[in-house]
Design a protein around this motif. Structure first.
Motif, PDB file in Angstrom:
ATOM      1  N   MET A 171       0.810  -1.221   0.000  1.00  0.00           N
ATOM      2  CA  MET A 171       0.000   0.000   0.000  1.00  0.00           C
ATOM      3  C   MET A 171       0.842   1.270   0.000  1.00  0.00           C
ATOM      4  O   MET A 171       0.400   2.314  -0.471  1.00  0.00           O
ATOM      5  N   ARG A 172       2.041   1.194   0.558  1.00  0.00           N
ATOM      6  CA  ARG A 172       2.839   2.412   0.687  1.00  0.00           C
ATOM      7  C   ARG A 172       4.293   2.075   0.989  1.00  0.00           C
ATOM      8  O   ARG A 172       4.622   0.971   1.435  1.00  0.00           O
ATOM      9  N   ILE A 173       5.129   3.063   0.733  1.00  0.00           N
ATOM     10  CA  ILE A 173       6.524   2.976   1.144  1.00  0.00           C
ATOM     11  C   ILE A 173       6.809   4.187   2.029  1.00  0.00           C
ATOM     12  O   ILE A 173       6.213   5.253   1.865  1.00  0.00           O
ATOM     13  N   ALA A 174       7.699   4.005   2.974  1.00  0.00           N
ATOM     14  CA  ALA A 174       8.050   5.098   3.884  1.00  0.00           C
ATOM     15  C   ALA A 174       9.509   4.957   4.276  1.00  0.00           C
ATOM     16  O   ALA A 174      10.046   3.848   4.355  1.00  0.00           O
ATOM     17  N   VAL A 175      10.147   6.095   4.511  1.00  0.00           N
ATOM     18  CA  VAL A 175      11.550   6.113   4.901  1.00  0.00           C
ATOM     19  C   VAL A 175      11.693   6.995   6.135  1.00  0.00           C
ATOM     20  O   VAL A 175      11.166   8.117   6.178  1.00  0.00           O
ATOM     21  N   ILE A 176      12.381   6.482   7.134  1.00  0.00           N
ATOM     22  CA  ILE A 176      12.798   7.308   8.270  1.00  0.00           C
ATOM     23  C   ILE A 176      14.232   7.740   7.997  1.00  0.00           C
ATOM     24  O   ILE A 176      15.091   6.917   7.677  1.00  0.00           O
ATOM     25  N   TYR A 177      14.468   9.038   8.105  1.00  0.00           N
ATOM     26  CA  TYR A 177      15.791   9.559   7.766  1.00  0.00           C
ATOM     27  C   TYR A 177      16.123  10.744   8.659  1.00  0.00           C
ATOM     28  O   TYR A 177      15.295  11.209   9.462  1.00  0.00           O
ATOM     29  N   ASP A 178      17.327  11.224   8.527  1.00  0.00           N
ATOM     30  CA  ASP A 178      17.772  12.370   9.312  1.00  0.00           C
ATOM     31  C   ASP A 178      18.548  13.317   8.407  1.00  0.00           C
ATOM     32  O   ASP A 178      19.200  12.888   7.445  1.00  0.00           O
ATOM     33  N   VAL A 179      18.477  14.592   8.693  1.00  0.00           N
ATOM     34  CA  VAL A 179      19.259  15.618   7.999  1.00  0.00           C
ATOM     35  C   VAL A 179      19.877  16.505   9.067  1.00  0.00           C
ATOM     36  O   VAL A 179      19.158  17.073   9.895  1.00  0.00           O
ATOM     37  N   TYR A 180      21.225  16.630   9.064  1.00  0.00           N
ATOM     38  CA  TYR A 180      21.878  17.378  10.135  1.00  0.00           C
ATOM     39  C   TYR A 180      23.173  18.015   9.618  1.00  0.00           C
ATOM     40  O   TYR A 180      23.734  17.609   8.591  1.00  0.00           O
ATOM     41  N   ASP A 181      23.633  19.025  10.354  1.00  0.00           N
ATOM     42  CA  ASP A 181      24.862  19.719   9.970  1.00  0.00           C
ATOM     43  C   ASP A 181      26.056  19.102  10.695  1.00  0.00           C
ATOM     44  O   ASP A 181      25.936  18.059  11.365  1.00  0.00           O
ATOM     45  N   GLU A 182      27.203  19.746  10.580  1.00  0.00           N
ATOM     46  CA  GLU A 182      28.441  19.190  11.145  1.00  0.00           C
ATOM     47  C   GLU A 182      28.400  19.065  12.657  1.00  0.00           C
ATOM     48  O   GLU A 182      29.092  18.231  13.239  1.00  0.00           O
TER      49      GLU A 182
END
Length: 553
Positions: A171-182
């Motif tokens: 039914m669906r796809i999902a991604v858990i992710y992160d975006v961060y600096d140094e």
């Protein structure tokens, strides 16, 4: 609105529920995001863990003897707390474990001989079990083995995009992710452009745009419902590739590109489909409903049906609205005639019940106030309808209604209870705004609805910002009417304005809908001396009865 079971949770933690009630509560929490969030906050609030007060928990095989030795050495002496405190802690952990929130066992970070309370993520085997924007379907997909850990990240311009986990359901796809600096600080100002590529190189996201904004909890979740792309589970390709990329994040230009291969075969095998043939209902109002298929996947349930109605079931509605575009950044008032269908596949109410009579899913008209609707276990997806197909008997539209997961071999029943019909209206309510504070104005229109206007307030404009008028509106709608739509207002010069009506609805003892709220008229150059208020359409509910047996094998 809090879940009605919140008070039961408190009784459970204090060991004040009977065994049968405790078992029922545990089953409820498995599918209640609000209660799960409550438990998550409870666990996260434990700043100092007294391991002597926590009952034994199963630990994964990956625990090493070395870590266990360190934990054992670091446990402080037994606490002298009262037994009631220990009971609350124990009962709290008990329900957390039983509802699947603690499945990886206890871990702790040992630093210079001191036991430090771990983050909540340490207590689960998947981030989908704890992220605040993860629903019960995502959690169920974890239990069915449809989530895989990802170890992919890319860094450019000091910014890192890191993929944590992938959920691949039919039914669906999902991604858990992160975006961060140094420094490790999360960057919320971002979006990821997504492509979903099959083995032939076709991008299935191309037709409906690819921008994916991440909702934020401990990490970010981005998801796409595949039922807005593929007409059925069977039509979904076995192999897909998710391509995520971006060239600008937080005002920095770079290249962040990641690819994730997705094997859909396991997800398709885990989905059961119940097909129907010539299962049709014809309402006295002219709406035809044909139940086509119901798909049961680990993360969601999809009901697929067709609606048919004659060309005579269209209304010509004069609608006033505010148009915002490049030419009119401040907004322009436009009045247009539009052709609206009287019926819709979204405007119906039905329940799906199990053999015990429990409601496991229920669909109702989206726009109804909370006090009126009967929705249960609904997952609102971006796409619920397909283009109309013209046939001799009328226009046919395909609809998808999506719910949380319904699992296991069982017998169910779908019972259609209501359909809603849009009708034209042409009432006019003439008001003198300055007199409303002294005396409310009450009107009864041709639909049998009664409206009272009072408490006029005027906020003059400032510079380019125009003024706004606000009035209180209360009413008792005519028998069978649940909503009034497409409100507009004319001033003493005959100029038409779009009106915004915000109300809360309830039902009285006779079943009639009561409304109370405000009607606001924006973009006024000056305070009006007279107002003529009207609405163009209203929604009428019709009681119907149609039952369809469903068997999941």
């Amino acid at each position: 609105m809090k879940c009605f079971m919140f008070n039961q949770l408190k009784l459970y933690v204090n060991d004040e529920l009977a065994p049968a009630e405790s078992k029922g509560l545990e089953q409820h929490v498995e599918n209640c995001p609000q209660c799960q969030k409550y438990l998550q906050e409870w666990v996260e609030g434990m700043q100092e863990v007294d391991f002597s007060d926590i009952p034994d928990a199963l630990v994964p095989d990956t625990f090493t003897d070395e870590v266990m030795d360190k934990l054992s050495d670091a446990v402080p002496p037994r606490s002298t707390r009262k037994h009631s405190s220990r009971t609350r802690r124990q009962r709290g952990w008990d329900i957390v474990k039983k509802t699947g929130l603690v499945v990886a066992g206890l871990t702790a970070l040992v630093v210079t001989g001191t036991v430090v309370s771990p983050t909540f993520a340490n207590y689960v085997n998947s981030l989908f079990q704890i992220e605040k924007n993860a629903d019960s379907g995502m959690k169920n997909a974890v239990n069915k083995g449809l989530v895989q850990k990802l170890e992919q990240k890319v860094t450019d311009q000091g910014i890192t995009v890191e993929l944590k986990e992938l959920l691949a359901d039919s039914m669906r796809i999902a991604v858990i992710y992160d975006v961060y600096d140094e420094s490790g600080k999360k960057i919320e100002d971002h979006n990821l452009n997504a492509k979903l590529i099959d083995q032939n190189g076709k991008d299935w996201f191309e037709d409906d745009g690819g921008d994916n904004w991440g909702s934020h909890g401990e990490f970010f979740i981005t998801e796409r419902f595949l039922n807005e792309i593929f007409e059925s589970t069977e039509a979904t390709p076995d192999q897909l590739t998710l391509h995520l990329e971006q060239t600008e994040i937080a005002d920095k230009t770079g290249k962040w590109s990641l690819e994730v291969p997705i094997d859909m075969k396991k997800a398709k095998e885990a989905t059961k489909t119940v097909a129907f043939k010539d299962t049709v209902f014809q309402s006295p109002q002219g709406l035809g409903i044909e139940l086509k298929n119901i798909e049961f996947s680990p993360s969601a349930t999809r009901v697929m049906l067709d609606t048919t109605f004659p060309k005579s079931a269209y209304l010509e509605v004069e609608r006033t609205s505010i148009l915002y575009d490049r030419k009119n950044p401040q907004g322009a008032i436009v009045t247009e005639k539009e052709r609206d269908p009287a019926f819709s596949g979204e405007n119906m109410m039905y329940e799906i019940t199990n053999e015990k009579g429990d409601v496991v899913a229920a669909w109702d008209m989206k726009s109804l106030d909370d006090e009126l609707d009967n929705k249960e276990n609904v997952l609102f997806t971006p796409r619920t309808e397909e283009e109309a197909e013209e046939r001799p008997e009328g226009d046919v539209l395909n609809w998808w209604h999506t719910f949380g997961p319904i699992q296991g071999e069982q017998k169910l029943k779908l019972e259609l209870k209501k359909i809603y019909e849009k009708k034209l209206a042409s009432p006019t309510f003439d008001l003198v705004p300055t007199e409303l504070d002294k005396k409310a104005a009450t009107f009864k229109d041709e639909t049998g609805s009664t409206f009272t206007f009072s408490s006029f307030a005027w906020e003059p404009g400032n510079g380019e910002d125009l003024g706004e008028a606000v009035m209180t509106i209360e009413g008792t709608l005519g028998k069978g009417i649940v909503e009034n739509r497409d409100w507009s207002v004319k001033d003493e010069n005959g100029k038409t304005y779009a009106a915004s009506v915000s109300t809360e609805s309830t039902r009285d003892k006779d079943g009639r809908v009561q409304i109370k709220g405000e009607i606001s008229i924006p973009r006024l150059k000056q305070q009006p001396k007279k107002l003529t208020v009207s609405y163009a359409t209203y929604m009428m509910e019709h009681d119907v009865k149609w039952e369809v047996p469903i068997e999941i094998k």
